[in-house]
Design a protein around this motif. Structure first.
Motif, PDB file in Angstrom:
ATOM      1  N   GLU A  10       4.838   0.631   5.657  1.00 36.61           N
ATOM      2  CA  GLU A  10       5.948   0.112   6.455  1.00 36.61           C
ATOM      3  C   GLU A  10       6.911  -0.630   5.539  1.00 36.61           C
ATOM      4  N   ASP A  11       8.140  -0.750   5.993  1.00 33.83           N
ATOM      5  CA  ASP A  11       9.141  -1.508   5.255  1.00 33.83           C
ATOM      6  C   ASP A  11       8.865  -3.004   5.378  1.00 33.83           C
ATOM      7  N   LYS A  12       9.154  -3.731   4.326  1.00 34.43           N
ATOM      8  CA  LYS A  12       9.017  -5.188   4.401  1.00 34.43           C
ATOM      9  C   LYS A  12      10.072  -5.744   5.334  1.00 34.43           C
TER      10      LYS A  12
ATOM     11  N   TRP B  24       8.492  -2.083   0.368  1.00 38.94           N
ATOM     12  CA  TRP B  24       7.518  -1.516   1.294  1.00 38.94           C
ATOM     13  C   TRP B  24       6.132  -2.046   0.976  1.00 38.94           C
ATOM     14  N   LEU B  25       5.208  -1.874   1.905  1.00 42.50           N
ATOM     15  CA  LEU B  25       3.824  -2.276   1.714  1.00 42.50           C
ATOM     16  C   LEU B  25       2.933  -1.426   2.598  1.00 42.50           C
ATOM     17  N   THR B  26       1.630  -1.432   2.285  1.00 42.84           N
ATOM     18  CA  THR B  26       0.660  -0.698   3.099  1.00 42.84           C
ATOM     19  C   THR B  26       0.111  -1.606   4.192  1.00 42.84           C
TER      20      THR B  26
END
Length: 213
Positions: A210-212, A197-199
């Motif tokens: 959100e999911d990568k 995941w990342l912002t």
């Protein structure tokens, strides 16, 4: 977290006098003392620093040297140090804490000699690693290897340092299950940031994740 030496709640007790003479004489005798700090050396037994009534300080004595103030020496059995303390220190960096929830609690620990030893809780020593820039060659932060050491006043007059997996506590209003558990050793290194995941790329205070892809 302290390095090498750490303060502990003072323990007014007695020391087996032969420990003041490198175990060479005065066997069977004792003298009053006050234990006021602990020494943690990697892969060595916990060691304790004391003051004696004559004003002398004596450094680095094992837990087997001491017994409780209210007992006479002849009434307290000598127990091998490896039955009083199961594991050596896990680093040079001890943390000392008296947990409010455990203060005054009783329980029993299961010794290497297959005997249950009733006790009252005093405080806890735990270990960590101080600096990510120092190579960690110890076991203080390996989940399956690390153990804490609860310092216990035994009903037989001795003291002990035991990990969680040798102790069953007695809290009359809560510990109503009398079966010995069959839990497994924890081996997982819990990490919430190593997932996929990342912002969002923004300056919003309440950003989304959100999911990568």
């Amino acid at each position: 977290m302290a390095y090498l030496n750490a303060d502990i709640p003072p323990i007014y007790c007695k020391i087996r006098k032969e420990y003041l003479y490198d175990l060479e004489k005065h066997q069977g005798e004792s003298v009053d003392c006050c234990v006021f700090s602990v020494v943690s050396i990697t892969d060595r037994a916990l060691l304790f620093n004391i003051m004696l009534p004559n004003g002398a300080c004596f450094w680095r004595l094992p837990i087997s040297a001491f017994f409780q103030e209210k007992f006479d020496r002849k009434d307290v059995s000598d127990i091998a140090i490896d039955n009083l303390q199961l594991w050596n220190c896990f680093s040079y960096y001890p943390s000392v804490h008296c947990f409010s929830f455990l203060r005054g609690k009783r329980g029993k620990y299961f010794g290497k000699d297959k005997i249950n030893y009733p006790f009252e809780y005093l405080f806890t020593i735990d270990w960590g690693h101080p600096d990510s820039n120092i190579l960690d060659t110890e076991h203080s932060e390996i989940p399956a290897e690390h153990k804490c050491a609860h310092i216990l006043a035994l009903d037989n007059g001795n003291y002990a340092a035991q990990p969680n997996n040798r102790i069953l506590w007695d809290a009359p209003n809560y510990t109503t299950d009398r079966e010995v558990p069959d839990y497994s050793v924890q081996t997982t290194k819990w990490n919430v940031e190593n997932k996929d995941w990342l912002t969002e790329d923004s300056n919003k205070m309440f950003y989304t994740t959100e999911d990568k892809k």
